[in-house]
Scaffold this motif. Structure first.
Motif, PDB file in Angstrom:
ATOM      1  N   LEU A 292      46.802  86.868 -25.391  1.00  0.00           N
ATOM      2  CA  LEU A 292      46.570  85.503 -24.924  1.00  0.00           C
ATOM      3  C   LEU A 292      46.083  85.596 -23.487  1.00  0.00           C
ATOM      4  N   PHE A 293      44.898  85.066 -23.227  1.00  0.00           N
ATOM      5  CA  PHE A 293      44.299  85.087 -21.886  1.00  0.00           C
ATOM      6  C   PHE A 293      44.456  83.716 -21.252  1.00  0.00           C
ATOM      7  N   VAL A 294      44.937  83.700 -20.010  1.00  0.00           N
ATOM      8  CA  VAL A 294      45.188  82.434 -19.316  1.00  0.00           C
ATOM      9  C   VAL A 294      44.586  82.489 -17.916  1.00  0.00           C
ATOM     10  N   LEU A 295      43.764  81.497 -17.595  1.00  0.00           N
ATOM     11  CA  LEU A 295      43.167  81.420 -16.254  1.00  0.00           C
ATOM     12  C   LEU A 295      43.017  79.966 -15.818  1.00  0.00           C
ATOM     13  N   GLY A 296      43.587  79.666 -14.673  1.00  0.00           N
ATOM     14  CA  GLY A 296      43.325  78.399 -13.998  1.00  0.00           C
ATOM     15  C   GLY A 296      42.858  78.727 -12.595  1.00  0.00           C
ATOM     16  N   GLN A 297      41.561  78.658 -12.331  1.00  0.00           N
ATOM     17  CA  GLN A 297      40.996  79.077 -11.052  1.00  0.00           C
ATOM     18  C   GLN A 297      41.259  78.039  -9.965  1.00  0.00           C
ATOM     19  N   ASN A 298      41.138  78.464  -8.700  1.00  0.00           N
ATOM     20  CA  ASN A 298      41.209  77.514  -7.591  1.00  0.00           C
ATOM     21  C   ASN A 298      40.066  76.519  -7.702  1.00  0.00           C
ATOM     22  N   LYS A 299      40.373  75.251  -7.515  1.00  0.00           N
ATOM     23  CA  LYS A 299      39.350  74.214  -7.677  1.00  0.00           C
ATOM     24  C   LYS A 299      38.737  73.835  -6.323  1.00  0.00           C
ATOM     25  N   TYR A 300      38.091  74.804  -5.694  1.00  0.00           N
ATOM     26  CA  TYR A 300      37.381  74.523  -4.450  1.00  0.00           C
ATOM     27  C   TYR A 300      36.108  73.751  -4.804  1.00  0.00           C
TER      28      TYR A 300
END
Length: 314
Positions: A292-300
């Motif tokens: 399971l791959f999970v990514l929530g990037q910085n929302k710049y």
């Protein structure tokens, strides 16, 4: 042979025009998220079934002032105690003190995601957006990383080092369709629409031992391999290298094959995200080929790239 700036610009413009069949994209002329359109709730549900032991892997690396990066990228951190430096008095009757930090950093350093506004063909970017119409010093007006939705889906690790029976794959080694299919077959995995595909090459192990070599060349994805993964409908492609694609760059027969052509195939031409400097060592050690791959990037808002710490769970 020497070229003027005007001649070079004309050549770039001609290249973009010749390849204009790549825009508008398959999700329509106003789309700004590209392959993230593949992400669906059912993919999350299917990927969640891969979690059987609950082991969590951090796929990000730490960043400091000496982290190798594509020139001229650098990163510095400053710790400050606003208005109270050196004072024990602090704030109020509780003498509260605090530290803050200032990050003076290129966002395309360390473990990162390349957004769709990062690479173009001449002055044309994803979906045919023209550089002069959306890119400003104050941020991108389109294609910023804040538009990327959370990426939660099935991750696939392709262990190229094990496949080639080496600890560190040699620089200049290209991964194209034949190599990708061979390692996937050996590992018993299938690349599917909506996947995030990550290559393990062992290259990241050089980041401390030989940073000059690490940051100048690398094994990686070839142009044909990039087109193959796009045809499979993957959301993102990553690797434990600083630039994902093979460097020195592939030649086109006996001719110069160009600069960052894989980036062009993935980002502007297909809207497929790129993940760089992914820490794959523990996944490879555990032979964790699906997760399971999970990514929530910085929302710049308006940013081109973002430093990230993706998570794999199995």
């Amino acid at each position: 042979m020497r070229f003027s700036i005007g001649a070079a610009a004309l050549m770039l413009g001609s290249l973009a025009l010749a390849q204009s069949n790549w825009y508008p994209g398959k999700w329509g002329p106003t789309d700004e998220i590209g392959s993230a359109n593949y992400l669906k709730p059912e993919l999350v549900q299917q990927a969640a079934k891969l979690v059987t032991g609950g082991k969590v892997y951090s796929l990000g690396i730490s960043v400091n002032t000496t982290t190798p990066a594509f020139p001229p990228r650098t990163c510095s951190l400053y710790i400050v105690q606003p208005g109270q430096t050196g004072s024990a008095a602090g704030l109020g009757p509780t003498h509260t003190t605090y530290n803050d930090d200032i990050l003076n950093c290129w966002t395309g350093i360390g473990t990162q995601i390349d957004g769709l506004g990062h690479i173009g063909v001449g002055d044309l970017y994803y979906n045919g957006n023209k550089w002069g119409e959306f890119a400003t010093m104050g941020g991108l007006k389109k294609l910023g990383v804040e538009k990327i939705p959370p990426i939660v889906t099935r991750g696939v690790l392709l262990d190229m080092a094990a496949h080639l029976n080496t600890d560190v794959v040699k620089e200049g080694t290209a991964f194209n369709q034949a190599e990708i299919e061979a390692v996937a077959k050996k590992q018993g995995v299938e690349i599917r629409q909506g996947d995030v595909v990550i290559f393990h090459t062992g290259w990241l192990s050089l980041i401390d031992k030989d940073p000059k070599r690490f940051g100048s060349v690398e094994p990686g994805l070839g142009r044909e391999g990039a087109r193959y993964l796009v045809s499979k409908g993957v959301v993102a492609v990553g690797a434990d290298t600083w630039g994902l694609e093979v460097i020195p760059f592939e030649k086109d027969g006996d001719k110069d094959g160009g600069v960052f052509g894989v980036h062009q195939i993935l980002l502007p031409m297909s809207g497929t995200y790129i993940l760089e400097n992914i820490n794959t060592a523990e996944l490879a050690k555990d032979k964790a080929y699906e997760f399971l791959f999970v990514l929530g990037q910085n929302k710049y808002e308006g940013a081109v790239q973002s430093m990230i710490n993706p998570i794999a769970i199995r």
